[in-house]
Structures are given as C-alpha cells and as structure tokens.
Design a protein around this motif. Structure first.
Motif, mmCIF file in Angstrom:
data_model
loop_
_atom_site.group_PDB
_atom_site.id
_atom_site.type_symbol
_atom_site.label_atom_id
_atom_site.label_comp_id
_atom_site.label_asym_id
_atom_site.label_seq_id
_atom_site.Cartn_x
_atom_site.Cartn_y
_atom_site.Cartn_z
ATOM 1 N N ILE A 1 0.657 -1.296 0.021
ATOM 2 C CA ILE A 1 0.103 -0.130 -0.167
ATOM 3 C C ILE A 1 0.764 1.610 -0.181
ATOM 4 C CG2 ILE A 1 -1.444 1.362 1.210
ATOM 5 C CD1 ILE A 1 -2.702 -1.617 2.453
ATOM 6 N N ASP A 2 1.621 1.920 0.675
ATOM 7 C CA ASP A 2 2.691 2.380 0.715
ATOM 8 C C ASP A 2 3.459 2.713 -0.787
ATOM 9 O OD1 ASP A 2 2.153 3.499 3.265
ATOM 10 O OD2 ASP A 2 3.959 3.216 4.056
ATOM 11 N N SER A 3 3.697 1.316 -1.255
ATOM 12 C CA SER A 3 4.781 1.582 -2.600
ATOM 13 C C SER A 3 3.685 2.799 -3.685
ATOM 14 C CB SER A 3 5.248 0.607 -3.220
ATOM 15 O OG SER A 3 3.937 -0.554 -3.169
ATOM 16 N N ILE A 4 1.782 2.306 -3.144
ATOM 17 C CA ILE A 4 1.304 2.338 -4.060
ATOM 18 C C ILE A 4 0.985 4.013 -3.981
ATOM 19 C CG2 ILE A 4 -1.068 2.506 -4.991
ATOM 20 C CD1 ILE A 4 0.351 0.400 -6.041
ATOM 21 N N LEU A 5 0.803 4.456 -2.601
ATOM 22 C CA LEU A 5 0.857 5.258 -2.691
ATOM 23 C C LEU A 5 2.347 6.295 -3.428
ATOM 24 C CD1 LEU A 5 -1.007 5.242 1.032
ATOM 25 C CD2 LEU A 5 -1.879 6.079 -1.112
ATOM 26 N N LYS A 6 2.972 5.951 -2.940
ATOM 27 C CA LYS A 6 4.064 6.500 -3.583
ATOM 28 C C LYS A 6 4.140 7.043 -5.084
ATOM 29 C CE LYS A 6 8.356 6.015 -0.488
ATOM 30 N NZ LYS A 6 9.341 6.909 -0.033
ATOM 31 N N ALA A 7 3.692 5.561 -5.732
ATOM 32 C CA ALA A 7 2.887 6.036 -7.075
ATOM 33 C C ALA A 7 2.079 6.638 -7.329
ATOM 34 C CB ALA A 7 2.853 4.788 -7.735
ATOM 35 N N VAL A 8 0.530 6.951 -6.205
ATOM 36 C CA VAL A 8 -0.042 8.047 -6.754
ATOM 37 C C VAL A 8 0.543 9.684 -6.642
ATOM 38 C CG1 VAL A 8 -1.992 8.652 -5.684
ATOM 39 C CG2 VAL A 8 -2.062 6.609 -5.777
ATOM 40 N N PHE B 1 12.366 1.129 -8.205
ATOM 41 C CA PHE B 1 11.185 0.133 -8.080
ATOM 42 C C PHE B 1 11.117 -1.067 -9.093
ATOM 43 C CE2 PHE B 1 7.705 -2.038 -7.175
ATOM 44 C CZ PHE B 1 7.457 -1.692 -5.919
ATOM 45 N N LEU B 2 10.043 -0.399 -10.029
ATOM 46 C CA LEU B 2 9.783 -1.303 -11.291
ATOM 47 C C LEU B 2 10.159 -2.148 -11.985
ATOM 48 C CD1 LEU B 2 7.151 1.275 -12.349
ATOM 49 C CD2 LEU B 2 6.025 -0.389 -11.271
ATOM 50 N N LYS B 3 11.722 -1.658 -12.147
ATOM 51 C CA LYS B 3 12.691 -2.614 -12.931
ATOM 52 C C LYS B 3 13.436 -3.969 -11.816
ATOM 53 C CE LYS B 3 13.458 -0.118 -16.835
ATOM 54 N NZ LYS B 3 12.916 -0.651 -17.908
ATOM 55 N N LYS C 1 0.741 4.935 -18.320
ATOM 56 C CA LYS C 1 1.728 4.865 -19.778
ATOM 57 C C LYS C 1 3.463 4.946 -18.306
ATOM 58 C CE LYS C 1 -0.671 8.712 -22.074
ATOM 59 N NZ LYS C 1 -1.000 9.737 -22.699
ATOM 60 N N PHE C 2 3.452 5.329 -18.151
ATOM 61 C CA PHE C 2 5.147 5.465 -17.060
ATOM 62 C C PHE C 2 5.255 4.039 -17.267
ATOM 63 C CE2 PHE C 2 7.763 5.628 -13.575
ATOM 64 C CZ PHE C 2 9.191 6.749 -14.088
ATOM 65 N N VAL C 3 4.406 3.647 -16.812
ATOM 66 C CA VAL C 3 4.377 1.906 -16.198
ATOM 67 C C VAL C 3 4.659 1.081 -16.731
ATOM 68 C CG1 VAL C 3 3.314 -0.229 -15.094
ATOM 69 C CG2 VAL C 3 3.448 1.871 -13.517
ATOM 70 N N GLU C 4 3.833 0.997 -17.811
ATOM 71 C CA GLU C 4 4.066 0.974 -19.704
ATOM 72 C C GLU C 4 5.645 0.530 -19.850
ATOM 73 O OE1 GLU C 4 1.358 1.589 -22.227
ATOM 74 O OE2 GLU C 4 -0.471 0.114 -21.603
ATOM 75 N N CYS C 5 5.920 2.139 -20.295
ATOM 76 C CA CYS C 5 7.240 2.448 -20.146
ATOM 77 C C CYS C 5 8.390 1.527 -19.933
ATOM 78 C CB CYS C 5 7.620 3.549 -20.747
ATOM 79 S SG CYS C 5 9.254 4.489 -20.850
ATOM 80 N N ALA C 6 8.012 1.826 -18.192
ATOM 81 C CA ALA C 6 9.550 1.156 -17.475
ATOM 82 C C ALA C 6 9.747 -0.331 -17.734
ATOM 83 C CB ALA C 6 9.287 1.516 -16.548
ATOM 84 N N LEU C 7 8.670 -0.714 -17.246
ATOM 85 C CA LEU C 7 8.088 -2.615 -18.411
ATOM 86 C C LEU C 7 8.691 -3.215 -19.564
ATOM 87 C CD1 LEU C 7 5.032 -3.173 -16.047
ATOM 88 C CD2 LEU C 7 7.425 -3.695 -15.463
ATOM 89 N N ALA C 8 8.606 -1.944 -20.417
ATOM 90 C CA ALA C 8 9.191 -2.450 -21.430
ATOM 91 C C ALA C 8 9.979 -2.765 -22.066
ATOM 92 C CB ALA C 8 8.183 -1.643 -22.766
ATOM 93 N N THR C 9 11.883 -2.096 -21.219
ATOM 94 C CA THR C 9 13.164 -1.678 -21.445
ATOM 95 C C THR C 9 12.819 -2.253 -20.268
ATOM 96 O OG1 THR C 9 13.294 0.278 -20.145
ATOM 97 C CG2 THR C 9 12.353 -0.141 -22.451
ATOM 98 N N ARG C 10 15.136 -2.573 -20.384
ATOM 99 C CA ARG C 10 15.328 -3.023 -18.954
ATOM 100 C C ARG C 10 16.205 -2.376 -18.825
ATOM 101 N NH1 ARG C 10 16.057 -8.752 -18.507
ATOM 102 N NH2 ARG C 10 18.465 -8.806 -18.260
ATOM 103 N N GLU C 11 16.360 -1.141 -19.083
ATOM 104 C CA GLU C 11 17.832 -0.221 -18.697
ATOM 105 C C GLU C 11 17.307 0.528 -17.206
ATOM 106 O OE1 GLU C 11 20.491 1.052 -20.371
ATOM 107 O OE2 GLU C 11 20.332 -0.287 -21.625
ATOM 108 N N PHE C 12 18.047 0.636 -16.357
ATOM 109 C CA PHE C 12 17.512 1.154 -14.846
ATOM 110 C C PHE C 12 17.577 2.792 -15.101
ATOM 111 C CE2 PHE C 12 17.990 0.799 -10.721
ATOM 112 C CZ PHE C 12 17.597 -0.376 -10.556
ATOM 113 N N ASP C 13 17.982 3.651 -15.520
ATOM 114 C CA ASP C 13 18.141 4.685 -15.162
ATOM 115 C C ASP C 13 17.288 5.680 -16.708
ATOM 116 O OD1 ASP C 13 20.989 5.953 -15.915
ATOM 117 O OD2 ASP C 13 19.799 4.836 -16.494
ATOM 118 N N SER C 14 16.786 6.391 -16.734
ATOM 119 C CA SER C 14 15.955 7.053 -17.971
ATOM 120 C C SER C 14 16.047 8.725 -17.423
ATOM 121 C CB SER C 14 14.341 6.266 -18.012
ATOM 122 O OG SER C 14 13.365 7.676 -18.938
#
Length: 408
Positions: free
Chosen positions: A137-144, A182-184, A155-168
């Motif tokens: 729940i805390d991790s979801i609230l951080k995203a919110v 975190f999502l990586k 869109k951010f989640v889809e983009c993050a999970l689509a690539t393997r790079e650790f920073d952007s």
C-alpha cells in the motif's frame, strides 16, 4: 507538591535525559558517491547478464571494512505486535508522539510527521496495522504522489516495464526516478496465481479504494482494473526483494522484525559466503565489505541470515523455493581442505580472536584491535573464499562494525 506532580516532574526529567543520551549514527560512504546512483560508492558499477540479471561489481580493489552503499528503504514494515519506531525514519525512540488525527502510527518528532506524504493520504485507513499489506500500500501511495493523474502513471509503468535500462532521462522528478528503478527490480512469478496472492490484492485494493486521493485518481472501471494489476506487480516485486532485519525493541525481552524494501540494494545477489554485510541504521541500510574484494569481483550479500546453521541441501532447497535460483557459492560448493582448516585454526590471529572476542567487543579501543586482527586473518586466507574459520572471523568483524555504527 502533590505525589502525582512529583511523579510527573520525575518522568519529564527522565524523558529529557533519554532524548539527550540517544545519538543516531550517521553512516557515510567510504568513497565519493556514484554519479548515477548516489547511494552507492563510485567504485561500484551496475552490470547485467543472463545468469544474474542486474548485479553489482567493483571497479577497483576494495579493502575490508569499507562502506560501499547507504540507502534509505523505499518502503518498510515493522512486523512486531508493538509499534516502537517512528513510521517515517524508523528510529527507535522512548518518547514517540502520535498522529494528530489517528491512533495508527507514531512519529519521533513533528518534522517526521510533516514530511510523511504517504500518511497524509492514508491517515485513518489503519493499514499500518496490517503488516502483510503495509509495504504494498505504501508503494502504491508513493506512485500516486509522483503523478498528476492515472493516465500518466499508466504510461510510465508500461514504458518502465518495456525496457531493461535501469535509469531514464524521461523521469521528471526524483520520486519518478526512484519509482522507475523500483519497477525494474526482479519480481517473483511462481506464486502470483495463488489464492493467497489474490486475496492480498483484494484486501489492498479495498483499503486503497477508500482513500479519497486514490478514489479521485482511479475514477473509472478501466483505471480501477489498472490499479488492481499495479497492486499485483508491486506485491510481486516486494515479495522478491524485501529484507527482514531483527532489531531490538524498547519493550523488554521483545525484538522487532523490520521488513525493508530497498531499490539499489536489491541489486546485490545472494551468497551463503557473502563479501558484503549490512546493518540497519534508522530507515537506512548500510553495506560494508567483510572480505577483500578484487577489481571486477561481484558483490554478494546473504538474503536469509537464519540459513547459516542449516545443512547445504536444506539451505539450497529454501533458496530455490523462495528466490527461484540454485546457489553455487563457495559455501554450497566448498573446496577448502582439512589441512587448510587446521592451519587457519592454529593461526595466531585466529587464536587471539577466539580468546578475546567476548572481552574486547564492548570496549572501542579493544574492538579496534579485534578488527585489525580479523582483517589480517581474512586477507591472509582470502584465496579459500569460504571455510568455517573464515565465516566465523568474518561474522566477528561484521559485529564489530555494527557496534561501531551504533546498530541495535
């Protein structure tokens, strides 16, 4: 002065004294910070391959006892039955103050109360008492808190999970960069279809959907379905990467088990004979070397300390079941010979440590002698990577460092 007034005055005096006595250690890196990952020393680098995924290696030789990472937990959970730590910084205090609007959490001071953005959203939801749900729940609230609307978050989640790079470079804030990292992280997959996992998601969704800020952000059926999937993704990441740390409580004869979910710290892979150990200081994890490390070596921590006393097969079975990998470390596949172990046991430094470990541990000056003897021993026999003697001396050195840092 009445009897009650005298007692109040005495209590206030002790409260003031305890506040003055307790000093919080502030650990710092032994090297300048990494440009891309400031919590990590610049002598480390993040790499990846098929066998390990992402992992951390050294860019130079590193001596024993060097602090190479200091990272705040992304989310955490105090799993004991008593709340004895600040919900923001995890400092253990005798004089915690409650939230002004709920009875669910405590803070060590008003600054921690004001800076906790998650609790401003979740105040009154009482999810902090549901220890299994709390980190998700805390991790979801951080995203919110990091996004203006659900579409941007999606869109951010889809983009993050689509690539393997650790920073952007597309991250607009520190919060978004942390969330992307975190999502990586690797997510556990084998138990995601279980009834327990589905019940967990349903409970967390029910709690989150009652919060006005979450309800406002996810205001359609499509967005609510996205939230359910996001909860499951967060759950799978946290299940794989959180670390359980035992910490003393302010309550007599009780210990807290604190689950901390770091981000970059999770890039350390596991070994039953680690060259890195760590300690919790407040809400930070501090990693330091306990064996000599050569340039290009991978750095390893131990995921589950309680595995130490288990037989090899049982230890490897638990790691396989919990983390889905086969451990091939130097403890699981030992190569040290009996004559080498006997030579270590007769080493003068080993004999000194064995005889003086208890008497020297509490005294800072004598503890320094212990650490020097341990360093010398571990460097002398570093070619063996693991033996009972190396593990014993390494554990003793680690305990000395933890004592120096003020860990409880």
């Amino acid at each position: 002065m009445s009897k009650l007034e005298k007692r109040e005055a005495e209590c206030r005096k002790h409260m003031k004294e305890s506040t003055q006595i307790e000093q919080v250690a502030t650990p710092v890196l032994s090297f300048p910070p990494n440009k891309n990952f400031p919590c990590m020393a610049n002598v480390l680098d993040v790499q990846s391959n098929e066998e390990y995924g992402k992992y951390i290696v050294t860019k130079r030789d590193i001596e024993i006892g060097e602090i190479v990472m200091v990272e705040e937990g992304y989310v955490f959970d105090i799993s004991s039955s008593e709340e004895t730590s600040c919900i923001t910084c995890l400092q253990s205090q005798k004089n915690l103050i409650p939230c002004d609007n709920c009875t669910d959490v405590m803070f060590c001071d008003h600054q921690c109360m004001e800076t906790n953005e998650n609790h401003k959203i979740g105040c009154g939801a009482s999810y902090n008492r549901l220890h299994v749900c709390r980190m998700v729940i805390d991790s979801i609230l951080k995203a919110v808190n990091a996004f203006a609307n659900a579409n941007d978050l999606n869109k951010f989640v889809e983009c993050a999970l689509a690539t393997r790079e650790f920073d952007s470079p597309t991250c607009n804030s520190r919060e978004q960069k942390e969330y992307r990292s975190f999502l990586k992280l690797l997510a556990i997959t084998e138990t995601l279809d279980s009834v327990m996992a589905m019940n967990m998601v349903a409970t967390q969704y029910h709690i989150l959907s009652r919060l006005s800020a979450v309800k406002k952000l996810f205001d359609s059926e499509e967005k609510q379905r996205f939230l359910m999937h996001l909860i499951l993704q967060h759950y799978s990441i946290i299940k794989r990467n959180s670390l359980g740390i035992h910490s003393e409580s302010n309550i007599e004869n009780q210990s807290n088990v604190i689950e901390i979910m770091p981000i970059h710290f999770s890039l350390f892979n596991h070994s039953c004979s680690p060259n890195i150990k760590y300690v919790k200081i407040g809400n930070k994890l501090v990693a330091f070397t306990v064996l000599p490390v050569k340039k290009g070596d991978q750095l390893f921590i131990q995921y589950i300390k309680e595995l130490d006393n288990l037989e090899t097969k049982e230890r490897r079975d638990i790691l396989r079941e919990t983390f889905q990998f086969e451990c091939k470390c130097s403890k699981c596949l030992p190569c040290v010979k009996v004559q080498d172990s006997l030579r270590m046991q007769l080493d003068p430094d080993f004999l000194f440590i064995h005889a003086s470990r208890q008497t020297h541990f509490l005294d800072p000056e004598k503890r320094l002698i212990l650490k020097d003897k341990a360093k010398r021993f571990l460097k002398r026999y570093n070619q063996f990577k693991w033996s009972d003697e190396i593990e014993w001396v390494s554990d003793g050195f680690s305990n000395c460092v933890k004592k120096d840092l003020g860990s409880n």
